[in-house]
Design a protein around this motif. Structure first.
Motif, PDB file in Angstrom:
ATOM      1  N   UNK A   2     -35.739 -16.766  -5.718  1.00 35.06           N
ATOM      2  CA  UNK A   2     -34.983 -15.642  -5.170  1.00 35.06           C
ATOM      3  C   UNK A   2     -34.156 -14.967  -6.257  1.00 35.06           C
ATOM      4  N   UNK A   3     -33.921 -13.678  -6.055  1.00 35.60           N
ATOM      5  CA  UNK A   3     -33.068 -12.910  -6.972  1.00 35.60           C
ATOM      6  C   UNK A   3     -31.646 -13.451  -6.855  1.00 35.60           C
ATOM      7  N   UNK A   4     -30.967 -13.700  -7.983  1.00 40.25           N
ATOM      8  CA  UNK A   4     -29.624 -14.281  -7.919  1.00 40.25           C
ATOM      9  C   UNK A   4     -28.608 -13.314  -7.307  1.00 40.25           C
ATOM     10  N   UNK A   5     -27.584 -13.904  -6.714  1.00 46.95           N
ATOM     11  CA  UNK A   5     -26.515 -13.129  -6.094  1.00 46.95           C
ATOM     12  C   UNK A   5     -25.286 -13.134  -6.988  1.00 46.95           C
ATOM     13  N   UNK A   6     -24.508 -12.053  -6.891  1.00 43.21           N
ATOM     14  CA  UNK A   6     -23.242 -11.935  -7.601  1.00 43.21           C
ATOM     15  C   UNK A   6     -22.205 -12.758  -6.829  1.00 43.21           C
ATOM     16  N   UNK A   7     -21.599 -13.770  -7.449  1.00 40.55           N
ATOM     17  CA  UNK A   7     -20.657 -14.624  -6.728  1.00 40.55           C
ATOM     18  C   UNK A   7     -19.374 -13.922  -6.278  1.00 40.55           C
ATOM     19  N   UNK A   9     -19.233 -10.963  -4.754  1.00 39.08           N
ATOM     20  CA  UNK A   9     -19.492 -10.056  -3.628  1.00 39.08           C
ATOM     21  C   UNK A   9     -20.143 -10.869  -2.517  1.00 39.08           C
ATOM     22  N   UNK A  10     -19.693 -10.714  -1.266  1.00 37.16           N
ATOM     23  CA  UNK A  10     -20.312 -11.471  -0.171  1.00 37.16           C
ATOM     24  C   UNK A  10     -21.830 -11.261  -0.136  1.00 37.16           C
ATOM     25  N   UNK A  11     -22.552 -12.334   0.101  1.00 33.31           N
ATOM     26  CA  UNK A  11     -24.017 -12.289   0.074  1.00 33.31           C
ATOM     27  C   UNK A  11     -24.567 -11.325   1.108  1.00 33.31           C
ATOM     28  N   UNK A  12     -23.970 -11.280   2.313  1.00 32.29           N
ATOM     29  CA  UNK A  12     -24.510 -10.381   3.330  1.00 32.29           C
ATOM     30  C   UNK A  12     -24.427  -8.922   2.874  1.00 32.29           C
ATOM     31  N   UNK A  13     -23.364  -8.577   2.124  1.00 34.59           N
ATOM     32  CA  UNK A  13     -23.239  -7.208   1.610  1.00 34.59           C
ATOM     33  C   UNK A  13     -24.317  -6.935   0.556  1.00 34.59           C
ATOM     34  N   UNK A  14     -24.600  -7.926  -0.269  1.00 29.60           N
ATOM     35  CA  UNK A  14     -25.641  -7.764  -1.276  1.00 29.60           C
ATOM     36  C   UNK A  14     -27.021  -7.620  -0.627  1.00 29.60           C
ATOM     37  N   UNK A  15     -27.246  -8.344   0.454  1.00 26.73           N
ATOM     38  CA  UNK A  15     -28.503  -8.199   1.189  1.00 26.73           C
ATOM     39  C   UNK A  15     -28.616  -6.792   1.773  1.00 26.73           C
TER      40      UNK A  15
END
Length: 125
Positions: A2-7, A9-15
């Protein structure tokens, strides 16, 4: 993987951002079905509740609509998608300008730099 997430920023917002970007790029068209909550959770390596929250956020802004028993679909309303596209553009420009100002660049330098960048990119096509 999976593409990494920015810690930070909330993950749901990144999605939400990733889905909006797919719509803008045309990877998801009007009326097209989004992956199921379970499928996107597995693909993104996140909890299904996180995906559900992202879908709810997109539904609240009318970018997607839930059809009972069928899934979640991109809206077929072009006005909503155009508004979302414009909001995304402004958001990215705002982020760029803010970061450039923090580094001390003037508006003239930003415009000149952007113009140079676009001209060089055009030459490399």
């Amino acid at each position: 993987m999976a593409q990494p997430f920015n810690p930070s920023v909330p993950i749901y917002q990144q999605l939400c951002e990733r889905i909006k970007n797919k719509i803008i790029r045309g990877e998801l068209g009007m009326g097209e079905r989004l992956p199921s909550v379970r499928d996107l959770a597995i693909e993104s390596e996140v909890n299904p509740n996180t995906v559900q929250r992202a879908y709810k956020e997109l539904e609240d802004t009318q970018i997607v609509e839930k059809k009972r028993g069928q899934g979640t679909f991109v809206t077929e309303n072009p006005a909503i998608l155009q508004k979302m596209r414009e909001e995304q553009k402004i958001s990215h420009i705002n982020r760029f300008v803010t970061e450039m100002r923090e580094m001390g660049y003037s508006e003239k330098e930003m415009l000149h730099g952007l113009q140079d960048y676009l001209e060089k990119k055009e030459d490399n096509k």
